[in-house]
Design a protein around this motif. Structure first.
Motif, PDB file in Angstrom:
ATOM      1  N   ILE A 155     -35.990  -4.442 -14.821  1.00 17.39           N
ATOM      2  CA  ILE A 155     -35.374  -5.771 -14.855  1.00 17.39           C
ATOM      3  C   ILE A 155     -35.658  -6.497 -13.534  1.00 17.39           C
ATOM      4  O   ILE A 155     -36.036  -7.667 -13.514  1.00 17.39           O
ATOM      5  CB  ILE A 155     -33.847  -5.670 -15.103  1.00 17.39           C
ATOM      6  N   GLY A 156     -35.472  -5.794 -12.427  1.00 17.16           N
ATOM      7  CA  GLY A 156     -35.710  -6.392 -11.113  1.00 17.16           C
ATOM      8  C   GLY A 156     -37.161  -6.744 -10.863  1.00 17.16           C
ATOM      9  O   GLY A 156     -37.468  -7.812 -10.333  1.00 17.16           O
ATOM     10  N   HIS A 157     -38.064  -5.856 -11.254  1.00 18.14           N
ATOM     11  CA  HIS A 157     -39.489  -6.105 -11.008  1.00 18.14           C
ATOM     12  C   HIS A 157     -40.072  -7.152 -11.949  1.00 18.14           C
ATOM     13  O   HIS A 157     -40.949  -7.907 -11.557  1.00 18.14           O
ATOM     14  CB  HIS A 157     -40.281  -4.794 -11.097  1.00 18.14           C
ATOM     15  N   ASN A 158     -39.592  -7.182 -13.178  1.00 14.18           N
ATOM     16  CA  ASN A 158     -40.111  -8.162 -14.140  1.00 14.18           C
ATOM     17  C   ASN A 158     -39.448  -9.520 -13.983  1.00 14.18           C
ATOM     18  O   ASN A 158     -39.922 -10.501 -14.547  1.00 14.18           O
ATOM     19  CB  ASN A 158     -39.903  -7.666 -15.571  1.00 14.18           C
ATOM     20  N   ASN A 159     -38.335  -9.560 -13.268  1.00 17.39           N
ATOM     21  CA  ASN A 159     -37.559 -10.777 -13.086  1.00 17.39           C
ATOM     22  C   ASN A 159     -37.202 -11.425 -14.420  1.00 17.39           C
ATOM     23  O   ASN A 159     -37.293 -12.639 -14.587  1.00 17.39           O
ATOM     24  CB  ASN A 159     -38.288 -11.771 -12.173  1.00 17.39           C
TER      25      ASN A 159
ATOM     26  N   SER B 184     -46.112   2.773 -14.225  1.00 19.59           N
ATOM     27  CA  SER B 184     -46.843   1.758 -14.996  1.00 19.59           C
ATOM     28  C   SER B 184     -45.847   0.752 -15.521  1.00 19.59           C
ATOM     29  O   SER B 184     -44.676   1.072 -15.736  1.00 19.59           O
ATOM     30  CB  SER B 184     -47.630   2.391 -16.149  1.00 19.59           C
ATOM     31  N   ASN B 185     -46.317  -0.467 -15.701  1.00 22.56           N
ATOM     32  CA  ASN B 185     -45.463  -1.527 -16.234  1.00 22.56           C
ATOM     33  C   ASN B 185     -46.364  -2.498 -16.992  1.00 22.56           C
ATOM     34  O   ASN B 185     -46.790  -3.518 -16.459  1.00 22.56           O
ATOM     35  CB  ASN B 185     -44.691  -2.225 -15.115  1.00 22.56           C
ATOM     36  N   GLY B 186     -46.645  -2.129 -18.230  1.00 20.60           N
ATOM     37  CA  GLY B 186     -47.570  -2.909 -19.032  1.00 20.60           C
ATOM     38  C   GLY B 186     -46.888  -3.926 -19.918  1.00 20.60           C
ATOM     39  O   GLY B 186     -45.699  -4.213 -19.790  1.00 20.60           O
ATOM     40  N   ARG B 187     -47.675  -4.442 -20.839  1.00 23.66           N
ATOM     41  CA  ARG B 187     -47.180  -5.472 -21.750  1.00 23.66           C
ATOM     42  C   ARG B 187     -46.190  -4.909 -22.753  1.00 23.66           C
ATOM     43  O   ARG B 187     -45.226  -5.562 -23.129  1.00 23.66           O
ATOM     44  CB  ARG B 187     -48.381  -6.090 -22.477  1.00 23.66           C
ATOM     45  N   ARG B 188     -46.409  -3.665 -23.201  1.00 27.44           N
ATOM     46  CA  ARG B 188     -45.557  -3.069 -24.236  1.00 27.44           C
ATOM     47  C   ARG B 188     -44.792  -1.830 -23.782  1.00 27.44           C
ATOM     48  O   ARG B 188     -43.808  -1.461 -24.403  1.00 27.44           O
ATOM     49  CB  ARG B 188     -46.398  -2.696 -25.446  1.00 27.44           C
ATOM     50  N   MET B 189     -45.264  -1.173 -22.739  1.00 29.87           N
ATOM     51  CA  MET B 189     -44.659   0.087 -22.279  1.00 29.87           C
ATOM     52  C   MET B 189     -44.553   0.088 -20.758  1.00 29.87           C
ATOM     53  O   MET B 189     -45.318  -0.582 -20.076  1.00 29.87           O
ATOM     54  CB  MET B 189     -45.516   1.293 -22.694  1.00 29.87           C
ATOM     55  N   ALA B 190     -43.621   0.910 -20.266  1.00 31.04           N
ATOM     56  CA  ALA B 190     -43.474   1.133 -18.826  1.00 31.04           C
ATOM     57  C   ALA B 190     -43.073   2.587 -18.613  1.00 31.04           C
ATOM     58  O   ALA B 190     -42.435   3.197 -19.472  1.00 31.04           O
ATOM     59  CB  ALA B 190     -42.426   0.195 -18.249  1.00 31.04           C
ATOM     60  N   THR B 191     -43.459   3.130 -17.473  1.00 32.46           N
ATOM     61  CA  THR B 191     -43.103   4.500 -17.113  1.00 32.46           C
ATOM     62  C   THR B 191     -42.579   4.504 -15.686  1.00 32.46           C
ATOM     63  O   THR B 191     -43.143   3.850 -14.803  1.00 32.46           O
ATOM     64  CB  THR B 191     -44.320   5.441 -17.228  1.00 32.46           C
TER      65      THR B 191
ATOM     66  N   ALA C  79     -40.204   1.394 -23.992  1.00 36.64           N
ATOM     67  CA  ALA C  79     -40.972   0.453 -24.818  1.00 36.64           C
ATOM     68  C   ALA C  79     -40.255  -0.878 -24.799  1.00 36.64           C
ATOM     69  O   ALA C  79     -39.041  -0.950 -24.963  1.00 36.64           O
ATOM     70  CB  ALA C  79     -41.073   0.964 -26.256  1.00 36.64           C
ATOM     71  N   TYR C  80     -41.031  -1.945 -24.572  1.00 33.29           N
ATOM     72  CA  TYR C  80     -40.477  -3.279 -24.673  1.00 33.29           C
ATOM     73  C   TYR C  80     -40.452  -3.636 -26.154  1.00 33.29           C
ATOM     74  O   TYR C  80     -41.448  -3.459 -26.864  1.00 33.29           O
ATOM     75  CB  TYR C  80     -41.336  -4.284 -23.906  1.00 33.29           C
TER      76      TYR C  80
END
Length: 141
Positions: free
Chosen positions: A73-77, A108-115, A137-138
Motif C-alpha cells: 500500500i505504501g509503495h504503490n501509493n 517483486s511488485n508487478g502489475r498482477r502479483m507481488a512478493t 495477487a492484485y
C-alpha cells in the motif's frame, strides 16, 4: 511532510480502516518506508503470548502477512485490492513477550502479483526469529 511520512501515515490509516478488528489489536505500527520495503514495530502484548511468555506463531504469521500488504500500500501509493495467494513462514528461534521489530523487503511488485520477504526480530536483537515469504495477487484487473 515528506513523501515517506505520507506513506507511513497512509499505511497506518489503512490498517485501522481496512483490516479486521482482531488484526488491529496487534497494534502494528509502520515506522519507516525504505527504498526496498518498510520497517514496523509491534509493541509488547501479553495477549500474543502462549505458555512460557513466547509470542505465538499464529500472531507472528498474522503480523508478517499484514505488514506485507501494508508495505505494498505504501509503495504503490494506492489502495489496490489484493489477496494473499501463498505464504511460507519459518520459525527459527522464539520471540519472547516484548516489542517486536519487523522489516519487509519487496522482492517483486508487478502489475498482477507481488512478493515480499518479511523478517521478524525481538526489538534490539539483530537475529531473525521468524521469516516469511508472501505472494499477493492484485484482484483489481
Amino acid at each position: 511532510m515528506t513523501q515517506n511520512q505520507n506513506a507511513v501515515e497512509k499505511m497506518n490509516a489503512f490498517l485501522s480502516e481496512a483490516f479486521a478488528p482482531w488484526v488491529q489489536q496487534l497494534n502494528i505500527k509502520a515506522v519507516e518506508i525504505t527504498e526496498s520495503g518498510a520497517v514496523f514495530n509491534v509493541p509488547a502484548s501479553e495477549a500474543l503470548a502462549r505458555t512460557g511468555g513466547i509470542v505465538c506463531g499464529q500472531a507472528l504469521s498474522a503480523i508478517a502477512d499484514t505488514i506485507g500488504v501494508l508495505t505494498l500500500i505504501g509503495h504503490n501509493n494506492d489502495d489496490r485490492i489484493m489477496t494473499t495467494v501463498d505464504m511460507t513462514t519459518h520459525f527459527m528461534r522464539p520471540v519472547m513477550t516484548g516489542d517486536v521489530e519487523a522489516t519487509v523487503t519487496l522482492l517483486s511488485n508487478g502489475r498482477r502479483m507481488a512478493t515480499a520477504r518479511i523478517d521478524i526480530r525481538q526489538a534490539g536483537n539483530p537475529k531473525v526469529c521468524a521469516g516469511a515469504t508472501c505472494a499477493y495477487a492484485y484482484v483489481d484487473g
